[in-house]
Motif scaffolding. Structure first.
Motif, mmCIF file in Angstrom:
data_model
loop_
_atom_site.group_PDB
_atom_site.id
_atom_site.type_symbol
_atom_site.label_atom_id
_atom_site.label_comp_id
_atom_site.label_asym_id
_atom_site.label_seq_id
_atom_site.Cartn_x
_atom_site.Cartn_y
_atom_site.Cartn_z
ATOM 1 N N SER A 1 0.820 -1.214 0.000
ATOM 2 C CA SER A 1 0.000 0.000 0.000
ATOM 3 C C SER A 1 0.858 1.269 0.000
ATOM 4 O O SER A 1 0.520 2.253 -0.663
ATOM 5 C CB SER A 1 -0.935 -0.002 1.215
ATOM 6 O OG SER A 1 -0.197 -0.020 2.424
ATOM 7 N N THR A 2 1.973 1.253 0.734
ATOM 8 C CA THR A 2 2.876 2.408 0.746
ATOM 9 C C THR A 2 3.475 2.644 -0.629
ATOM 10 O O THR A 2 3.494 3.773 -1.133
ATOM 11 C CB THR A 2 3.999 2.191 1.774
ATOM 12 O OG1 THR A 2 3.430 2.088 3.066
ATOM 13 C CG2 THR A 2 4.988 3.347 1.734
ATOM 14 N N ILE A 3 3.971 1.578 -1.228
ATOM 15 C CA ILE A 3 4.591 1.707 -2.556
ATOM 16 C C ILE A 3 3.573 2.207 -3.573
ATOM 17 O O ILE A 3 3.863 3.108 -4.376
ATOM 18 C CB ILE A 3 5.193 0.356 -2.996
ATOM 19 C CG1 ILE A 3 6.372 -0.004 -2.081
ATOM 20 C CG2 ILE A 3 5.647 0.419 -4.455
ATOM 21 C CD1 ILE A 3 6.886 -1.420 -2.278
ATOM 22 N N LEU A 4 2.368 1.644 -3.543
ATOM 23 C CA LEU A 4 1.324 2.072 -4.482
ATOM 24 C C LEU A 4 0.962 3.542 -4.262
ATOM 25 O O LEU A 4 0.757 4.282 -5.231
ATOM 26 C CB LEU A 4 0.084 1.200 -4.328
ATOM 27 C CG LEU A 4 0.164 -0.208 -4.924
ATOM 28 C CD1 LEU A 4 -1.077 -1.013 -4.572
ATOM 29 C CD2 LEU A 4 0.350 -0.147 -6.442
ATOM 30 N N SER A 5 0.898 3.990 -3.014
ATOM 31 C CA SER A 5 0.553 5.380 -2.719
ATOM 32 C C SER A 5 1.614 6.328 -3.257
ATOM 33 O O SER A 5 1.291 7.350 -3.881
ATOM 34 C CB SER A 5 0.403 5.575 -1.204
ATOM 35 O OG SER A 5 -0.627 4.779 -0.688
ATOM 36 N N ILE A 6 2.875 6.003 -3.037
ATOM 37 C CA ILE A 6 3.968 6.869 -3.498
ATOM 38 C C ILE A 6 4.010 6.901 -5.014
ATOM 39 O O ILE A 6 4.137 7.971 -5.625
ATOM 40 C CB ILE A 6 5.308 6.397 -2.906
ATOM 41 C CG1 ILE A 6 5.329 6.646 -1.397
ATOM 42 C CG2 ILE A 6 6.477 7.099 -3.591
ATOM 43 C CD1 ILE A 6 6.506 6.034 -0.678
ATOM 44 N N VAL A 7 3.890 5.722 -5.646
ATOM 45 C CA VAL A 7 3.918 5.682 -7.113
ATOM 46 C C VAL A 7 2.722 6.439 -7.684
ATOM 47 O O VAL A 7 2.848 7.158 -8.689
ATOM 48 C CB VAL A 7 3.939 4.222 -7.608
ATOM 49 C CG1 VAL A 7 3.733 4.166 -9.120
ATOM 50 C CG2 VAL A 7 5.264 3.556 -7.242
ATOM 51 N N ALA A 8 1.557 6.315 -7.044
ATOM 52 C CA ALA A 8 0.362 7.006 -7.537
ATOM 53 C C ALA A 8 0.536 8.521 -7.467
ATOM 54 O O ALA A 8 0.199 9.236 -8.421
ATOM 55 C CB ALA A 8 -0.860 6.583 -6.725
ATOM 56 N N VAL A 9 1.075 9.035 -6.354
ATOM 57 C CA VAL A 9 1.292 10.476 -6.243
ATOM 58 C C VAL A 9 2.331 10.942 -7.258
ATOM 59 O O VAL A 9 2.169 11.980 -7.908
ATOM 60 C CB VAL A 9 1.723 10.844 -4.806
ATOM 61 C CG1 VAL A 9 2.191 12.291 -4.748
ATOM 62 C CG2 VAL A 9 0.577 10.651 -3.841
ATOM 63 N N ALA A 10 3.414 10.173 -7.415
ATOM 64 C CA ALA A 10 4.462 10.552 -8.366
ATOM 65 C C ALA A 10 3.951 10.532 -9.804
ATOM 66 O O ALA A 10 4.205 11.460 -10.585
ATOM 67 C CB ALA A 10 5.661 9.619 -8.213
ATOM 68 N N LEU A 11 3.224 9.470 -10.146
ATOM 69 C CA LEU A 11 2.775 9.308 -11.526
ATOM 70 C C LEU A 11 1.593 10.210 -11.854
ATOM 71 O O LEU A 11 1.621 10.971 -12.832
ATOM 72 C CB LEU A 11 2.398 7.848 -11.773
ATOM 73 C CG LEU A 11 1.885 7.505 -13.179
ATOM 74 C CD1 LEU A 11 2.941 7.792 -14.229
ATOM 75 C CD2 LEU A 11 1.446 6.044 -13.247
ATOM 76 N N PHE A 12 0.543 10.159 -11.022
ATOM 77 C CA PHE A 12 -0.685 10.878 -11.347
ATOM 78 C C PHE A 12 -0.609 12.357 -11.002
ATOM 79 O O PHE A 12 -0.899 13.211 -11.841
ATOM 80 C CB PHE A 12 -1.878 10.226 -10.649
ATOM 81 C CG PHE A 12 -2.144 8.817 -11.095
ATOM 82 C CD1 PHE A 12 -2.416 8.537 -12.420
ATOM 83 C CD2 PHE A 12 -2.100 7.768 -10.190
ATOM 84 C CE1 PHE A 12 -2.653 7.239 -12.845
ATOM 85 C CE2 PHE A 12 -2.328 6.464 -10.596
ATOM 86 C CZ PHE A 12 -2.606 6.195 -11.931
ATOM 87 N N ALA A 13 -0.229 12.680 -9.746
ATOM 88 C CA ALA A 13 -0.261 14.078 -9.297
ATOM 89 C C ALA A 13 0.951 14.874 -9.753
ATOM 90 O O ALA A 13 0.932 16.098 -9.688
ATOM 91 C CB ALA A 13 -0.369 14.132 -7.772
ATOM 92 N N SER A 14 1.998 14.204 -10.213
ATOM 93 C CA SER A 14 3.216 14.916 -10.637
ATOM 94 C C SER A 14 3.401 14.829 -12.147
ATOM 95 O O SER A 14 3.202 15.797 -12.864
ATOM 96 C CB SER A 14 4.437 14.355 -9.890
ATOM 97 O OG SER A 14 4.259 14.449 -8.496
ATOM 98 N N VAL A 15 3.748 13.632 -12.647
ATOM 99 C CA VAL A 15 4.127 13.497 -14.067
ATOM 100 C C VAL A 15 2.916 13.655 -14.986
ATOM 101 O O VAL A 15 2.908 14.504 -15.891
ATOM 102 C CB VAL A 15 4.817 12.141 -14.299
ATOM 103 C CG1 VAL A 15 5.127 11.967 -15.790
ATOM 104 C CG2 VAL A 15 6.087 12.053 -13.477
ATOM 105 N N LEU A 16 1.873 12.844 -14.792
ATOM 106 C CA LEU A 16 0.729 12.908 -15.700
ATOM 107 C C LEU A 16 -0.035 14.229 -15.569
ATOM 108 O O LEU A 16 -0.561 14.745 -16.562
ATOM 109 C CB LEU A 16 -0.215 11.734 -15.451
ATOM 110 C CG LEU A 16 0.318 10.353 -15.864
ATOM 111 C CD1 LEU A 16 -0.718 9.279 -15.598
ATOM 112 C CD2 LEU A 16 0.725 10.346 -17.334
ATOM 113 N N ALA A 17 -0.082 14.797 -14.357
ATOM 114 C CA ALA A 17 -0.725 16.102 -14.192
ATOM 115 C C ALA A 17 0.004 17.157 -15.016
ATOM 116 O O ALA A 17 -0.625 17.996 -15.674
ATOM 117 C CB ALA A 17 -0.741 16.498 -12.717
#
Length: 316
Positions: free
Chosen positions: A227-243
């Motif tokens: 869950s920690t890894i998924l949360s960090i990857v989700a913030v990095a990918l969705f809220a940072s790069v893809l945004a």
């Protein structure tokens, strides 16, 4: 290596533009929602450190040619980029995650939505930019909305200076982001978007690294779990790069002025997601905040209409 592109059917047309607009605003809302969801599991500096390290690694294959081409400029301006890292990834990152331990994702998103109005006010004071009466009214409305959120709609909180610490930390992050944006304007000839993103992300990682080491030893480490890894990857990918990529594509399709209003829609997504996923209640002061912040920021930042004669001459 070129950036990934969208299929031809999704590259043009009003439906595609507004679809990307809505997707981009939802991606922006991912950060406060996910940050709040893991606030008491993942320590704040660790969350910020790994978010920006993972984001940097995701864009590195696309940014590497630009980083190599502009390496001499980046080396000359290393102090400038470290300062940007302090403001953009340190205070606007880790400090906001500290805030999310103590306040709701809805509050955080609404407070952060005032950043464009803050940038406008700072540019007027700091850079001497002209500011119109309509913009002054918009800034005042947006700040009144923040005050409504800080006081939870209770005017007596002003008399006792009784504010939620988490809200104040998020406000500090929004102010820091505004200063960060002003400094970016003063950076001279802009770098390619992905190159600048990678440079800023890496500077943020360098700034956060010693604090992350301290937090790991003195406070608590980032727990290693799915869950920690998924949360960090989700913030990095969705809220940072893809945004970022979605925002840049939206600017290309509908113009900077309309695309920038995606930030005003983001709190609505955050409120909906927080209600559905985090069981955060929507309260009266949230409605007051929405009714003040969003119109205020819109008034402050939308460009003035050009005279009809000027527009006709330009199209002639």
């Amino acid at each position: 290596m070129p950036l990934p592109t969208l299929p031809l059917s999704l590259r043009s047309g009003p439906l595609a533009a507004y679809g990307l607009y809505l997707i981009g605003s939802a991606l922006m809302a991912a950060n406060p929602v996910i940050g709040r969801a893991v606030a008491h599991v993942v320590p704040p500096i660790g969350m910020a450190f790994w978010r920006w390290l993972v984001a940097f690694l995701i864009v590195l294959p696309f940014a590497l040619p630009g980083l190599l081409a502009h390496r001499h400029r980046l080396r000359r301006q290393w102090r400038h980029y470290l300062l940007l890292g302090v403001l953009g990834q340190g205070i606007s990152g880790a400090i906001v995650y500290y805030g999310l331990e103590r306040t709701s994702a809805t509050n955080a998103s609404l407070i952060y939505a005032t950043s464009p109005a803050m940038i406008l006010a700072l540019a007027a004071v700091w850079l001497g930019d002209a500011i119109r009466p309509r913009q002054v009214i918009g800034i005042l409305l947006a700040m009144a909305g923040v005050l409504a959120i800080l006081t939870r709609g209770d005017a007596e909180a002003l008399l006792h200076l009784s504010f939620n610490v988490g809200d104040l930390l998020v406000l500090a992050g929004a102010v820091s982001w505004s200063v960060y944006t002003i400094l970016l304007r003063q950076s001279g000839t802009p770098l390619p978007v992905v190159t600048a993103f990678a440079a800023n992300a890496f500077a943020g990682v360098l700034v956060l690294a010693p604090f992350y080491a301290w937090e790991t030893v003195a406070v608590r480490p980032v727990p290693v779990s799915a869950s920690t890894i998924l949360s960090i990857v989700a913030v990095a990918l969705f809220a940072s790069v893809l945004a970022l990529l979605t925002y840049q594509k939206t600017i290309a399709m509908m113009g900077a002025a309309r695309a920038s209003t995606a930030l005003y829609v983001s709190p609505l997504w955050a409120a909906l997601a927080s209600w559905l996923l985090l069981a955060e209640p929507l309260q009266g002061f949230h409605l007051i905040g929405v009714l003040l912040v969003l119109p205020g920021v819109t008034l402050a930042t939308l460009p003035a209409r050009r005279p009809a004669a000027e527009a006709a001459a330009e199209t002639a």
